[in-house]
Enzyme design. Structure first.
Site, PDB file in Angstrom:
ATOM      1  CD1 TRP A 212      -0.272  -1.598   3.115  1.00  0.00           C
ATOM      2  CD2 TRP A 212       0.622   0.446   3.320  1.00  0.00           C
ATOM      3  NE1 TRP A 212       0.511  -1.593   4.249  1.00  0.00           N
ATOM      4  CE2 TRP A 212       1.069  -0.353   4.398  1.00  0.00           C
ATOM      5  CE3 TRP A 212       1.055   1.776   3.248  1.00  0.00           C
ATOM      6  CZ2 TRP A 212       1.931   0.124   5.387  1.00  0.00           C
ATOM      7  CZ3 TRP A 212       1.915   2.256   4.215  1.00  0.00           C
ATOM      8  CH2 TRP A 212       2.348   1.433   5.276  1.00  0.00           C
ATOM      9  CE  LYS A 236      -3.683  -9.373  -1.056  1.00  0.00           C
ATOM     10  NZ  LYS A 236      -4.123  -8.065  -0.557  1.00  0.00           N
ATOM     11  CD  GLU A 239      -5.195  -5.586   3.771  1.00  0.00           C
ATOM     12  OE1 GLU A 239      -4.680  -6.011   2.706  1.00  0.00           O
ATOM     13  OE2 GLU A 239      -4.778  -5.880   4.908  1.00  0.00           O
ATOM     14  N   GLY A 269      -4.843 -10.342   2.583  1.00  0.00           N
ATOM     15  CA  GLY A 269      -3.745 -11.275   2.406  1.00  0.00           C
ATOM     16  C   GLY A 269      -4.083 -12.710   2.753  1.00  0.00           C
ATOM     17  N   PRO A 270      -4.597 -12.947   3.965  1.00  0.00           N
ATOM     18  CG  PRO A 270      -4.813 -12.849   6.264  1.00  0.00           C
ATOM     19  CD  PRO A 270      -4.844 -11.992   5.047  1.00  0.00           C
ATOM     20  CD  GLU A 312      11.031  -4.243  -2.515  1.00  0.00           C
ATOM     21  OE1 GLU A 312      11.385  -4.150  -1.312  1.00  0.00           O
ATOM     22  OE2 GLU A 312      10.278  -3.453  -3.077  1.00  0.00           O
ATOM     23  CB  CYS A 346      10.692  -1.512   1.599  1.00  0.00           C
ATOM     24  SG  CYS A 346      10.857  -1.046  -0.121  1.00  0.00           S
ATOM     25  CE  LYS A 396       5.325  -1.976  12.384  1.00  0.00           C
ATOM     26  NZ  LYS A 396       5.362  -2.425  11.013  1.00  0.00           N
ATOM     27  CD  GLU A 443      10.400  -2.493   6.837  1.00  0.00           C
ATOM     28  OE1 GLU A 443       9.839  -3.596   6.906  1.00  0.00           O
ATOM     29  OE2 GLU A 443      10.772  -1.979   5.771  1.00  0.00           O
TER      30      GLU A 443
END
Lengths: 545, 522
Positions: A212, A236, A239, A269-270, A312, A346, A396, A443
């Site tokens: 995202w 995909k 979300e 994802g799941p 990646e 990233c 987080k 991260e």
């Protein structure tokens, strides 16, 4: 598109290149540097922001919310939808069809048919390239509305999307359009009388899962090479950001892409992601996201049909500032390297290693720069930093900040939420960070800069490499030998020397170690989407070998 | 890209050509009815401007249907070349073209391709009026080739890669691929637009600047294309066009001290002069795409109708004015007689006439000199004892039309088997074994291309490797694409046009080496 206002604002960019060249060529998709002429506004925005102004109404409509399968927008098999939220407020932008295993099955079947029966892989590469060129033209034509949608769904500054990222998407597709008719295998020598041809064939149905943080750039990194090579795709999206991919996928069909070649399944994802990763009729899987999810998808690929995987993943990239570096430029680039895109990169330079001789000065200047960072509604001109993507990320990051304080790092700037709604976080700086602290190891994916001190080259090489990650690094020095030593010693996939986040189409990007494998962009990215077939023919009485 | 009517040189269905040989369209219709396109550009194109030649001289470019002058064109000479080279030098040394990113150059080149596509019909007509080429075929093949070619190299402009290298010592080394500088292009009259594209597109992609000298027979399309280049945004001085003659303008380019590379397509004889001039002046890099005497080797096992059609097009396409014409047809003895009969039958469906007429298959030869030369070769064939199966004469009183001509019983040492005729003359020879076919095919000073018609895999592979030529077509002929390198062995020249290899002609390699200390790997 009216670029002049933005161009004026960024006129004091620390970059040596003129802003017009940055905007035109978009060779780096970020808008570099500080924004001039808004200092009074900065004060207001960054300090008196307890009550944010009413969010600006995005200048765009949401027209596509369904799954794109076989050239048609369709509801999910279950009829379920999920909400995609505006990160400025947490309010719902749109309800989007929620794809699951059954939808992935349908998408894979369409992709399979498009690949096996054509016309896509059977077209001449020249025709494929014409379609990709036309697509790039359409992106350019719809640049502003696509950028607005990207900002709305993601929270990134509109100027960054409109002048950097979306033009870069067009640029990438032109790059791959040019590759389509230049994918060459070799004729290789044989020891015996044999003629050996190496064919580079499309790999088949490609499953791609993208994140995202740069929804459409990641779309381009994945879809561009896969299409240039003649594959069909089930994609995909994340979300959090399902909207922009649906719009450009529509444009890609308008440009002439046959039905079934690109299928877009929005969802989680799941469910949807896992269905792609473990699908026995998907021939290749490409994933960009977290290292923990990367492990899961690789395992699914192994358990299902051993589809080749490229990953990646995360990073904890060092930014090394030597004592001979131009300190003001280093401060600015280190700031940019970490805070760009709300720190949601990233390859963010999230471990700023500064030589002890310039450490104190660096920290002071980094603090001053962070305090000037303009946080606010990403649709507002001059805003450098919007909200984090969602509540989970927001929490987080705040948790990591707490851990930094508790772990004994010195909080130099920021450290709390910005405003009272949405997911804004103040630009945060920790000094005196030690290698063992959580904030130096993990991260964070947010606007949190950790500044570490080092005293010599050997030490900083060792500490930089002491990470499970190996995505990228920045090096700041005027000394050629130091630059050469570091560029070879650092175990990472990209090294920026006196620069950062230069993302030209031709530059391969990818990780060492647990940052993944495979390369995006450049000629190397084509290899992710090709099968290599050796054809050996016996020769009778050849004239030469 | 395949040839337009697609049945042409591919092995599939034989083309159904209806009609008849028109004795002379000029005669039957009257000269006044000839279609003559408008000519917009007749001056030299230097530094983005159309200018007169310094001398003020002009020359007439002629309509090969009649021999009449179509337009007076500025005649460039050494002084004009000097001015053009200065402009190109300035554009290279200080201009933005080599300093733009490859991607940005590619965008401009794409725009150029779009403009060529838009103006395809007009350009095709200029080539037809100048060279006697069929308008519809020129539109379908030459113009498409040119647009594809510019698009191909537009996409290559941001893919020119140097390499990082392995060293024995503690060194780090890499190569830079740098544009060579000012390039001189001397191109012929048989495919004016195709050759302009094949030379200009890779040169543009690398960031070089250039001077074109088109053939004096066909100067019009290059000037038109230069105008489009400017419209596309190619900066002034990057493309310059000097119309004129070889011994004056062409020689001035080849021997110019400030031209860094010269690329020539034309006859082997002139190729030697160009290379000599390059050596005598500044040792500029030379690439040559010269003559050919290409063998088409037809084996017993092949479908005879496909073989006849392929051989026919290999010789008579573009009235035989093709460097890769299949001018030596070797037929294996098992099908020799049948081949002769069928190939002769083909003549009745082949229409020679006005190239602007879509029913026509073959226009006039390009000029009086070529026309006379082809007729002289026909006479020589007869004199040396070859059997004239059909044709052999000029058609009509006006213009340069020649009948499709077929010789059989041709011997290896006859002139018509040795020299490039560059006209509608097929020479058919018989062979028995594969060894004999290979030996005969290689019995030439040329090595441009060859064709093999067989369904036997071993034969195809063996002959492909045995013939000393730069291109081999197996069960097809004259398939040329932008991605396929094209060039010669032996006296057909060196240096490849087309493909990524063509970029190398316009690039210099620079190695950069620096010591490296304490590297964790070498």
């Amino acid at each position: 598109m009216n670029m002049s206002a933005a161009a004026r604002r960024i006129a004091s960019s620390i970059s040596c290149r003129s802003i017009s060249s940055v905007l035109r060529s978009s060779s780096s998709f970020m808008l570099r540097g500080r924004i001039a002429g808004v200092s009074s506004g900065i004060q207001r925005l960054s300090t008196a922001a307890a009550a944010l102004e009413e969010p600006i109404t995005p200048p765009v409509q949401v027209n596509y919310t369904k799954l794109l399968i076989n050239g048609q927008f369709v509801d999910s098999a279950s009829g379920k939808t999920f909400s995609t939220l505006d990160p400025r407020t947490g309010e719902v932008i749109a309800h989007v069809a929620e794809g699951d295993a059954e939808d992935v099955d349908r998408a894979v079947a369409a992709a399979r048919k498009a690949f096996d029966e054509g016309p896509w892989p059977k077209m001449s590469a020249y025709e494929r390239s014409r379609i990709l060129y036309r697509f790039a033209d359409l992106i350019e034509k719809h640049n502003d509305e696509i950028a607005a949608l990207e900002t709305w769904d993601n929270g990134k500054p509109y100027e960054q999307a409109a002048f950097g990222e979306i033009p870069m998407v067009a640029r990438l597709f032109r790059y791959y359009a040019g590759w389509a008719d230049k994918i060459h295998g070799l004729i290789v020598p044989a020891d015996t009388p044999h003629h050996v041809q190496v064919l580079h064939e499309p790999i088949g149905v490609v499953g791609q899962i993208i994140p995202w943080n740069f929804p459409l750039l990641m779309f381009a990194w994945k879809v561009g090479p896969a299409l240039a090579c003649g594959n069909s795709i089930v994609l995909k999206t994340a979300e959090q950001t399902p909207l922009s991919a649906l719009v450009v996928a529509k444009l890609l069909h308008e440009a002439g892409l046959p039905d079934g070649v690109l299928n877009v399944v929005s969802g989680y994802g799941p469910t949807a992601g896992a269905a792609i990763a473990s699908h026995v009729d998907v021939d290749k899987l490409a994933f960009t996201g977290s290292t923990s999810t990367g492990k899961i998808v690789q395992e699914m690929a192994a358990r299902s049909n051993l589809k080749p995987v490229t990953l990646e993943l995360g990073g904890k990239s060092p930014m090394i500032i030597m004592d001979d570096a131009d300190i003001d430029k280093a401060v600015e680039l280190a700031h940019f390297a970490l805070f760009f895109n709300q720190g949601q990169c990233c390859c963010a330079g999230s471990r700023t290693f500064v030589h002890e001789r310039i450490y104190d000065e660096f920290v002071e200047k980094a603090k001053a720069r962070a305090l000037k960072r303009v946080v606010g509604d990403p649709f507002k001109k001059g805003v450098e930093q919007g909200p984090q993507i969602d509540e989970e990320q927001f929490n987080k990051i705040l948790h990591f900040i707490k851990s930094g304080v508790e772990g004994g790092a010195t909080l130099v700037a920021g450290g709390e939420r910005h405003g009272d709604r949405g997911y804004f976080i103040k630009p945060t700086i920790f000094a005196d960070v030690k290698d063992g602290m959580e904030i130096a190891k993990h991260e964070i994916f947010g606007p949190v800069q950790s500044i570490l001190k080092f005293s010599d080259l050997k030490e900083v090489i060792k500490r930089s490499n002491a990470s499970q990650y190996g995505l990228a690094a920045g090096v700041f020095t005027q000394n050629l030998d130091t630059a050469n030593t570091l560029m070879r010693a650092l175990r990472v996939g990209t090294i920026w020397i006196n620069s950062f986040d230069i993302f030209d189409a031709a530059i391969p990007f990818g990780g060492y170690k647990m940052s993944g494998y495979g390369r995006e962009k450049g000629i190397d990215s084509l290899k992710n989407y090709l099968q290599i077939k050796s054809v050996v023919t016996h020769l009778k009485d050849p004239a030469w070998l | 890209m395949e040839f337009p009517s697609s049945t042409f040189l591919k092995s599939s269905s034989p083309s159904s050509i209806n009609g008849q040989i028109i004795d002379s369209l000029c005669e039957s219709n009257g000269v006044s009815k000839l279609m003559i396109p408008e000519v917009k550009f007749t001056k030299l194109f230097i530094n983005g401007q159309f200018v007169d030649s310094v001398s003020g001289k002009t020359f007439g470019t002629r309509d090969p249907r009649t021999g009449d002058v179509v337009a007076e064109v500025a005649e460039g000479d050494q002084e004009d070349v000097d001015i053009a080279v200065k402009a190109a030098r300035e554009a290279f040394d200080h201009g933005k073209w080599p300093r733009m990113s490859g991607f940005d150059r590619g965008r401009v080149i794409l725009k150029f391709a779009d403009l060529i596509e838009q103006h395809g019909e007009e350009i095709a007509m200029l080539d037809s009026i100048d060279s006697g080429k069929l308008v519809h075929l020129t539109k379908d093949f030459d113009i498409q080739f040119a647009t594809n070619c510019f698009r191909y190299y537009a996409g290559a402009a941001d893919k020119i890669h140097g390499e990082t290298l392995k060293c024995m010592g503690e060194f780090q080394a890499y190569t830079l691929k740098e544009p060579v500088g000012v390039v001189g292009h001397i191109i012929p009259w048989n495919f004016p637009t195709v050759l302009f594209a094949a030379k200009a597109a890779p040169t543009l992609a690398t960031g070089c600047t250039m001077i074109f000298k088109p053939a004096e027979q066909s100067p019009l399309s290059a000037l038109y294309l230069a105008h489009l280049a400017k419209e596309a945004g190619i900066p002034d001085g990057v493309i310059n066009v000097i119309t004129g003659y070889g011994p004056t303008a062409g020689a001035a380019i080849s021997s110019h001290m400030d031209v860094d590379a010269v690329s020539f397509t034309g006859s082997t004889e002139v190729g030697k002069l160009v290379m000599g001039a390059a050596a005598a002046s500044n040792l500029k890099t030379v690439s040559l795409e010269l003559g050919g005497k290409c063998p088409l080797v037809i084996f017993n096992d092949v479908d005879i109708n496909m073989a006849v059609q392929t051989a026919w097009q290999a010789v008579f396409f573009n009235k035989g004015e093709v460097c890769i014409a299949g001018s030596r047809i070797y037929v294996q003895e098992g099908i020799y007689d049948e081949f002769l009969k069928k190939v002769t039958d083909n003549v009745k469906d082949w229409v020679v006439g006005d190239p602007f007429d879509p029913q026509v298959h073959q226009g006039p030869q390009v000029d009086k000199e070529q026309f006379d030369k082809v007729l002289r070769y026909i006479e020589s064939g007869k004199r040396e004892g070859a059997t004239l199966l059909t044709g052999g004469k000029a058609i009509g009183e006006k213009g340069y039309y020649i009948e499709p001509t077929i010789f059989t019983d041709v011997k290896e040492d006859m002139l018509i088997a040795q020299d490039e005729i560059f006209g509608p003359v097929m020479s058919i020879m018989k062979f028995k074994t594969i060894e004999e076919a290979i030996e005969k095919a290689n019995n030439t000073k040329y090595g441009l291309a060859a064709g093999i018609l067989t369904n036997d895999l071993n034969t195809a592979n063996r002959v492909s490797r045995s013939i000393r030529a730069g291109g081999i077509w197996v069960n097809c002929y004259m398939i040329t694409e932008s991605s396929i390198p094209f060039g010669g062995y032996k006296m057909s020249g060196f240096g490849m046009d087309s493909g990524l290899q063509a970029l190398e002609k316009y690039l210099k390699v620079k190695s950069v080496i620096t010591p490296i200390y304490n590297s964790p790997w070498l």
